[in-house]
Scaffold this active site. Sequence first.
Site, PDB file in Angstrom:
ATOM      1  N   ASP A   1      62.553 -28.460  23.037  1.00  0.00           N
ATOM      2  CA  ASP A   1      61.155 -28.788  23.370  1.00  0.00           C
ATOM      3  C   ASP A   1      60.544 -29.487  22.166  1.00  0.00           C
ATOM      4  OD1 ASP A   1      59.191 -27.377  25.786  1.00  0.00           O
ATOM      5  OD2 ASP A   1      58.198 -28.436  24.144  1.00  0.00           O
TER       6      ASP A   1
ATOM      7  N   ARG B   1      51.256 -29.835  37.193  1.00  0.00           N
ATOM      8  CA  ARG B   1      49.965 -30.030  37.863  1.00  0.00           C
ATOM      9  C   ARG B   1      48.978 -28.922  37.549  1.00  0.00           C
ATOM     10  NH1 ARG B   1      50.324 -30.791  44.109  1.00  0.00           N
ATOM     11  NH2 ARG B   1      52.159 -29.462  44.047  1.00  0.00           N
TER      12      ARG B   1
ATOM     13  N   ARG C   1      50.866 -34.582  42.562  1.00  0.00           N
ATOM     14  CA  ARG C   1      52.062 -34.796  41.746  1.00  0.00           C
ATOM     15  C   ARG C   1      52.048 -36.205  41.148  1.00  0.00           C
ATOM     16  NH1 ARG C   1      53.978 -31.889  46.328  1.00  0.00           N
ATOM     17  NH2 ARG C   1      54.912 -29.895  45.749  1.00  0.00           N
TER      18      ARG C   1
ATOM     19  N   ASN D   1      54.452 -38.516  32.269  1.00  0.00           N
ATOM     20  CA  ASN D   1      55.834 -38.062  32.404  1.00  0.00           C
ATOM     21  C   ASN D   1      56.853 -39.201  32.351  1.00  0.00           C
ATOM     22  OD1 ASN D   1      54.903 -35.507  32.407  1.00  0.00           O
ATOM     23  ND2 ASN D   1      55.203 -35.101  34.580  1.00  0.00           N
TER      24      ASN D   1
ATOM     25  N   ASN E   1      58.014 -33.722  37.722  1.00  0.00           N
ATOM     26  CA  ASN E   1      57.278 -34.437  38.766  1.00  0.00           C
ATOM     27  C   ASN E   1      56.619 -35.718  38.257  1.00  0.00           C
ATOM     28  OD1 ASN E   1      57.462 -33.189  41.294  1.00  0.00           O
ATOM     29  ND2 ASN E   1      56.080 -31.536  40.680  1.00  0.00           N
TER      30      ASN E   1
ATOM     31  N   HIS F   1      59.670 -35.493  47.514  1.00  0.00           N
ATOM     32  CA  HIS F   1      59.056 -34.199  47.199  1.00  0.00           C
ATOM     33  C   HIS F   1      57.543 -34.397  47.064  1.00  0.00           C
ATOM     34  CE1 HIS F   1      58.559 -30.229  45.571  1.00  0.00           C
ATOM     35  NE2 HIS F   1      58.132 -30.672  44.413  1.00  0.00           N
TER      36      HIS F   1
HETATM   37  O1  TXD Z   1      60.412 -29.104  42.840  1.00  0.00           O
HETATM   38  C1  TXD Z   1      60.169 -29.562  41.753  1.00  0.00           C
HETATM   39  N1  TXD Z   1      60.857 -30.598  41.310  1.00  0.00           N
HETATM   40  C2  TXD Z   1      59.130 -28.978  40.898  1.00  0.00           C
HETATM   41  C3  TXD Z   1      58.676 -29.739  39.777  1.00  0.00           C
HETATM   42  C4  TXD Z   1      58.580 -27.692  41.146  1.00  0.00           C
HETATM   43  C5  TXD Z   1      57.674 -27.154  40.269  1.00  0.00           C
HETATM   44  C6  TXD Z   1      57.222 -27.841  39.068  1.00  0.00           C
HETATM   45  N2  TXD Z   1      57.730 -29.151  38.930  1.00  0.00           N
HETATM   46  C7  TXD Z   1      57.496 -29.919  37.705  1.00  0.00           C
HETATM   47  O2  TXD Z   1      58.345 -29.422  36.672  1.00  0.00           O
HETATM   48  C8  TXD Z   1      56.128 -29.843  37.097  1.00  0.00           C
HETATM   49  O3  TXD Z   1      55.225 -30.665  37.792  1.00  0.00           O
HETATM   50  C9  TXD Z   1      56.421 -30.339  35.696  1.00  0.00           C
HETATM   51  O4  TXD Z   1      56.474 -31.764  35.688  1.00  0.00           O
HETATM   52  C10 TXD Z   1      57.809 -29.782  35.391  1.00  0.00           C
HETATM   53  C11 TXD Z   1      57.840 -28.607  34.435  1.00  0.00           C
HETATM   54  O5  TXD Z   1      57.042 -27.562  34.903  1.00  0.00           O
HETATM   55  P1  TXD Z   1      56.703 -26.281  33.954  1.00  0.00           P
HETATM   56  O6  TXD Z   1      55.877 -25.366  34.768  1.00  0.00           O
HETATM   57  O7  TXD Z   1      57.929 -25.795  33.305  1.00  0.00           O
HETATM   58  O8  TXD Z   1      55.770 -27.002  32.872  1.00  0.00           O
HETATM   59  P2  TXD Z   1      55.406 -26.499  31.383  1.00  0.00           P
HETATM   60  O9  TXD Z   1      55.405 -25.019  31.301  1.00  0.00           O
HETATM   61  O10 TXD Z   1      54.184 -27.234  30.976  1.00  0.00           O
HETATM   62  O11 TXD Z   1      56.646 -27.018  30.524  1.00  0.00           O
HETATM   63  C12 TXD Z   1      56.833 -28.344  30.220  1.00  0.00           C
HETATM   64  C13 TXD Z   1      57.356 -28.386  28.805  1.00  0.00           C
HETATM   65  C14 TXD Z   1      56.334 -27.944  27.750  1.00  0.00           C
HETATM   66  O12 TXD Z   1      56.868 -26.853  27.015  1.00  0.00           O
HETATM   67  C15 TXD Z   1      56.150 -29.191  26.881  1.00  0.00           C
HETATM   68  O13 TXD Z   1      55.961 -28.894  25.486  1.00  0.00           O
HETATM   69  C16 TXD Z   1      57.463 -29.907  27.107  1.00  0.00           C
HETATM   70  O14 TXD Z   1      57.721 -29.735  28.494  1.00  0.00           O
HETATM   71  N3  TXD Z   1      57.446 -31.318  26.774  1.00  0.00           N
HETATM   72  C17 TXD Z   1      58.522 -31.936  26.242  1.00  0.00           C
HETATM   73  N4  TXD Z   1      59.730 -31.478  25.935  1.00  0.00           N
HETATM   74  C18 TXD Z   1      60.611 -32.346  25.395  1.00  0.00           C
HETATM   75  N5  TXD Z   1      60.322 -33.644  25.181  1.00  0.00           N
HETATM   76  C19 TXD Z   1      59.103 -34.150  25.492  1.00  0.00           C
HETATM   77  N6  TXD Z   1      58.826 -35.433  25.284  1.00  0.00           N
HETATM   78  C20 TXD Z   1      58.138 -33.275  26.053  1.00  0.00           C
HETATM   79  N7  TXD Z   1      56.861 -33.427  26.476  1.00  0.00           N
HETATM   80  C21 TXD Z   1      56.443 -32.230  26.912  1.00  0.00           C
END
Ligand code: TXD
Length: 319
Positions: free
Chosen positions: A34, A83, A89, A96, A121, A176
């Site tokens: 992360d 979201r 989305r 993203n 997403n 989706h």
């Molecule tokens: O069915 C599906 N595909 C989905 C998709 C179902 C539910 C949620 N879905 C999507 O998954 C949601 O809309 C998000 O785009 C992702 C991740 O959901 P999550 O709930 O895990 O989000 P968090 O808790 O905010 O975690 C995202 C992490 C966070 O710790 C950030 O610091 C990190 O992503 N982040 C990064 N990591 C690495 N590199 C970069 N550039 C980066 N930017 C943010």
Amino acid sequence: MARNKIALIGSGMIGGTLAHLAAQKELGDVVLFDIAEGIPEGKALDIAQSAPVDGYDSRLKGTQDYADIAGADVCIVTAGVPRKPGMSRDDLVEINLKVMKAVGEGIAKHAPNAFVICITNPLDAMVWALQKFSGLPTNKVVGMAGILDSSRFRMFLAEEFNVSVESVTAFVLGGHGDTMVPSTRYSTIAGVPLPDMVKLGWSTQEKIDAIVDRTRKGGGEIVGLLKTGSAYYAPAASAIQMAESYLRDKKVVVPCAAYLDGEFGVKDRYVGVPIVIGSEGAERILEIEFTDEEKQMFDNSVAAVEDLVEACQKIDPSL
Ligand code: TXD
């Protein structure tokens, strides 16, 4: 035999849950990556400290350095922003997409042989962009959404019919988003298609229609309840099923966002369709036949994906 290595790019709510599940199932050693400092390290340590109690031997590591994902067999990508209530989305595209570029380059450099499962997403556009940015073969880059949407559909159907979730199979196809296509004809109670179950008097068309609608809005229902983010338990479980099928060459047949090269009349786009997942990744696409009405719903869903891809191309003309 060397252990498998699972790299989780993004260690937020889904990433942390993925780490816990992958370790508990001993799918391999787990690297949590992360950009947020401390989060992946903290989660890795916390989960590792549950291993003696639960009795598994997966090793966990948290990192901000892509070099640590080197040689990963599977990369599961959740990096980005989720979201909040009131957001669609699609509102997530701009932020993203930039994240997908960084992630794609990181995977291409350090884990080019991995099977990559994108969850971020708006899913169908992000997995498409991730494949382009990474340059990995299209059969090795897939998106997770259909298993989750189908699992939601199955859970609602199991409640309606008062049967085990294991006796319910379901297919949700298309993109989706709100235009996703929960197929009633290809969804069954122990092999009996839903329209036949209605004929047998086990439910009514109105109730099935309401379940289809609830399935389409299933993600939003959870966002509305949680208020601070989106679903993570069921999304993580769904991606783990994909990873496991790849690592163990199980060849499960599940709906996933897969690269279409003419199948279903779609070219160079990722859309949710039934595929076989085995050691070659997305091994085969099950090109089912649609009725005219299903075809129209599917095309409508593909058009929504197309709009998102075009939005990505406007933001990044290199795509
Ligand atoms: O069915 C599906 N595909 C989905 C998709 C179902 C539910 C949620 N879905 C999507 O998954 C949601 O809309 C998000 O785009 C992702 C991740 O959901 P999550 O709930 O895990 O989000 P968090 O808790 O905010 O975690 C995202 C992490 C966070 O710790 C950030 O610091 C990190 O992503 N982040 C990064 N990591 C690495 N590199 C970069 N550039 C980066 N930017 C943010």
